[in-house]
Design a protein around this motif. Structure first.
Motif, PDB file in Angstrom:
ATOM      1  N   LEU A 139       0.829  -1.184   0.000  1.00 37.62           N
ATOM      2  CA  LEU A 139       0.000   0.000   0.000  1.00 37.62           C
ATOM      3  C   LEU A 139       0.870   1.242   0.000  1.00 37.62           C
ATOM      4  O   LEU A 139       1.773   1.371   0.813  1.00 37.62           O
ATOM      5  N   LEU A 140       0.608   2.156  -0.904  1.00 39.43           N
ATOM      6  CA  LEU A 140       1.344   3.417  -0.939  1.00 39.43           C
ATOM      7  C   LEU A 140       0.526   4.451  -0.188  1.00 39.43           C
ATOM      8  O   LEU A 140      -0.571   4.815  -0.599  1.00 39.43           O
ATOM      9  N   THR A 141       1.026   4.916   0.937  1.00 41.01           N
ATOM     10  CA  THR A 141       0.306   5.905   1.721  1.00 41.01           C
ATOM     11  C   THR A 141       0.620   7.287   1.206  1.00 41.01           C
ATOM     12  O   THR A 141       1.747   7.600   0.865  1.00 41.01           O
ATOM     13  N   ALA A 142      -0.392   8.135   1.142  1.00 41.71           N
ATOM     14  CA  ALA A 142      -0.211   9.494   0.665  1.00 41.71           C
ATOM     15  C   ALA A 142      -1.166  10.416   1.397  1.00 41.71           C
ATOM     16  O   ALA A 142      -2.272  10.668   0.945  1.00 41.71           O
ATOM     17  N   PRO A 143      -0.796  10.902   2.584  1.00 41.52           N
ATOM     18  CA  PRO A 143      -1.684  11.776   3.333  1.00 41.52           C
ATOM     19  C   PRO A 143      -1.894  13.084   2.616  1.00 41.52           C
ATOM     20  O   PRO A 143      -1.077  13.506   1.794  1.00 41.52           O
ATOM     21  N   PRO A 144      -2.998  13.759   2.896  1.00 43.25           N
ATOM     22  CA  PRO A 144      -3.261  15.043   2.238  1.00 43.25           C
ATOM     23  C   PRO A 144      -2.239  16.086   2.655  1.00 43.25           C
ATOM     24  O   PRO A 144      -1.583  15.959   3.689  1.00 43.25           O
ATOM     25  N   PRO A 145      -2.068  17.131   1.849  1.00 42.34           N
ATOM     26  CA  PRO A 145      -1.090  18.165   2.169  1.00 42.34           C
ATOM     27  C   PRO A 145      -1.375  18.819   3.510  1.00 42.34           C
ATOM     28  O   PRO A 145      -2.520  19.079   3.854  1.00 42.34           O
ATOM     29  N   ALA A 146      -0.312  19.111   4.254  1.00 40.15           N
ATOM     30  CA  ALA A 146      -0.470  19.755   5.541  1.00 40.15           C
ATOM     31  C   ALA A 146      -0.219  21.258   5.434  1.00 40.15           C
ATOM     32  O   ALA A 146      -0.352  21.976   6.402  1.00 40.15           O
ATOM     33  N   GLU A 147       0.159  21.728   4.252  1.00 41.54           N
ATOM     34  CA  GLU A 147       0.449  23.134   4.062  1.00 41.54           C
ATOM     35  C   GLU A 147       0.046  23.530   2.662  1.00 41.54           C
ATOM     36  O   GLU A 147      -0.268  22.691   1.823  1.00 41.54           O
ATOM     37  N   THR A 148       0.023  24.820   2.383  1.00 42.61           N
ATOM     38  CA  THR A 148      -0.325  25.282   1.053  1.00 42.61           C
ATOM     39  C   THR A 148       0.776  24.882   0.080  1.00 42.61           C
ATOM     40  O   THR A 148       1.929  25.264   0.253  1.00 42.61           O
ATOM     41  N   PRO A 149       0.440  24.082  -0.956  1.00 39.70           N
ATOM     42  CA  PRO A 149       1.488  23.602  -1.861  1.00 39.70           C
ATOM     43  C   PRO A 149       2.100  24.737  -2.674  1.00 39.70           C
ATOM     44  O   PRO A 149       1.432  25.704  -3.034  1.00 39.70           O
ATOM     45  N   LEU A 150       3.371  24.621  -2.960  1.00 41.01           N
ATOM     46  CA  LEU A 150       4.030  25.525  -3.887  1.00 41.01           C
ATOM     47  C   LEU A 150       3.612  25.113  -5.295  1.00 41.01           C
ATOM     48  O   LEU A 150       3.780  23.955  -5.673  1.00 41.01           O
ATOM     49  N   PRO A 151       3.034  26.016  -6.081  1.00 40.79           N
ATOM     50  CA  PRO A 151       2.528  25.613  -7.395  1.00 40.79           C
ATOM     51  C   PRO A 151       3.631  25.060  -8.283  1.00 40.79           C
ATOM     52  O   PRO A 151       4.749  25.565  -8.291  1.00 40.79           O
ATOM     53  N   GLY A 152       3.304  24.031  -9.022  1.00 38.10           N
ATOM     54  CA  GLY A 152       4.237  23.491  -9.995  1.00 38.10           C
ATOM     55  C   GLY A 152       4.217  24.299 -11.276  1.00 38.10           C
ATOM     56  O   GLY A 152       3.413  25.222 -11.446  1.00 38.10           O
ATOM     57  N   VAL A 153       5.104  23.946 -12.175  1.00 38.07           N
ATOM     58  CA  VAL A 153       5.203  24.664 -13.444  1.00 38.07           C
ATOM     59  C   VAL A 153       4.350  23.991 -14.510  1.00 38.07           C
ATOM     60  O   VAL A 153       3.988  22.820 -14.406  1.00 38.07           O
ATOM     61  N   ALA A 154       4.049  24.756 -15.536  1.00 41.75           N
ATOM     62  CA  ALA A 154       3.469  24.206 -16.753  1.00 41.75           C
ATOM     63  C   ALA A 154       4.617  23.906 -17.714  1.00 41.75           C
ATOM     64  O   ALA A 154       5.512  24.738 -17.906  1.00 41.75           O
ATOM     65  N   LEU A 155       4.593  22.734 -18.290  1.00 42.17           N
ATOM     66  CA  LEU A 155       5.667  22.282 -19.175  1.00 42.17           C
ATOM     67  C   LEU A 155       5.109  22.091 -20.580  1.00 42.17           C
ATOM     68  O   LEU A 155       4.041  21.494 -20.757  1.00 42.17           O
ATOM     69  N   ASP A 156       5.830  22.593 -21.574  1.00 39.26           N
ATOM     70  CA  ASP A 156       5.362  22.509 -22.959  1.00 39.26           C
ATOM     71  C   ASP A 156       6.542  22.206 -23.878  1.00 39.26           C
ATOM     72  O   ASP A 156       7.417  23.038 -24.088  1.00 39.26           O
ATOM     73  N   LEU A 157       6.577  20.977 -24.390  1.00 36.77           N
ATOM     74  CA  LEU A 157       7.605  20.564 -25.346  1.00 36.77           C
ATOM     75  C   LEU A 157       6.973  20.528 -26.730  1.00 36.77           C
ATOM     76  O   LEU A 157       5.992  19.810 -26.955  1.00 36.77           O
TER      77      LEU A 157
END
Length: 269
Positions: free
Chosen positions: A6-24
């Motif tokens: 089982l892969l555990t993945a609790p919800p975020p505990a803080e405001t996430p840093l936004p990821g980037v948009a990638l365009d190739l």
């Protein structure tokens, strides 16, 4: 008893840093071998939305790692356009961090000093040293800050490499087979750790792996490449909630489909 499947993945505990948009856009790349061109990538177009986790699968040597180098800005493509947040990639940037198969830790530096390398190189360590402590705590190595690499297990060394990446607060985490040399139990644990970090931090993630099951367990989308020169053969959306189970019938079905695209059929990995 902990279910290792089982892969555990609790919800975020803080405001996430936004990821980037990638365009190739129509990326092609070649190397020169004894004066002759060696095509590696052929007209690859690929996008990723902020916060997406994309896994790249394909035959060994098809050009997946080369594609990561281009995205990281370590070298320019022979042809095509590569954009991050609509801006051309012209070189490396601290917001795009690569974690390789080997942890590449400096043996004469402690875990803390290895994790601090990015800040030190940018002249920010004195003002932002707290980020090193925070990153080590996130990956569970806060009790090993003064240890040296030879005192770490393989999994712990890879955690130290992840901490070094997290110190830079990446918006794009580029993973080149980071779990490939770990034993099976450590690899399962680290897969869960990667999902947890991705969900907690919100960065866009690009993963190269040869493990079909790993790609399906971790990624929101799997991109399958042809043999070299690599072209995109298929893109598969993995529309399954986290945590994911290896014996989920839908995941087993997707695994069979991907193996077929790779020309392996129902063979066991």
């Amino acid at each position: 008893m902990v279910n290792a499947d089982l892969l555990t993945a609790p919800p975020p505990a803080e405001t996430p840093l936004p990821g980037v948009a990638l365009d190739l856009r129509h990326i092609s790349h070649e190397y020169r071998l004894k004066g002759e061109p060696l095509p590696v990538l052929d007209d690859v177009s690929l996008t990723a939305v902020p916060g997406e986790f994309v896994a790249l699968l394909g035959p060994s040597g098809c050009g997946k790692s080369t594609l990561l180098r281009l995205v990281a800005g370590l070298e320019p493509p022979t042809a095509g356009e590569l954009l991050v947040d609509d801006a051309p990639v012209t070189g490396p940037d601290p917001s795009r961090v690569v974690v390789f198969q080997d942890p590449t830790l400096y043996p004469w530096r402690t875990v803390w000093r290895n994790a601090a390398l990015g800040l030190e190189a940018r002249g920010l360590l004195r003002q932002q040293k707290h980020r090193v402590d925070e990153a080590l705590a996130v990956v569970g190595l806060d009790g090993f800050a003064s240890a040296f690499p030879h005192q770490l297990s393989g999994g712990m060394a890879q955690r130290a490499a992840l901490a070094r990446a997290l110190v830079n607060e990446p918006r794009l985490l580029i993973l080149d087979e980071p779990l490939g040399k770990l034993d099976s139990l450590t690899r399962i644990a680290m897969q869960g750790e990667l999902v947890r970090l991705w969900q907690a931090k919100g960065f866009t993630t690009l993963l190269v792996t040869h493990d079909v099951e790993e790609a399906l367990l971790l990624a929101t989308r799997v991109v399958v490449f042809s043999p070299r020169p690599a072209r995109i053969r298929a893109e598969i959306k993995v529309d399954l909630p986290y945590p994911r189970h290896r014996d989920d019938p839908k995941l087993v079905e997707l695994r069979r489909d991907v193996l077929g695209l790779l020309g392996v059929g129902d063979a066991t990995q």
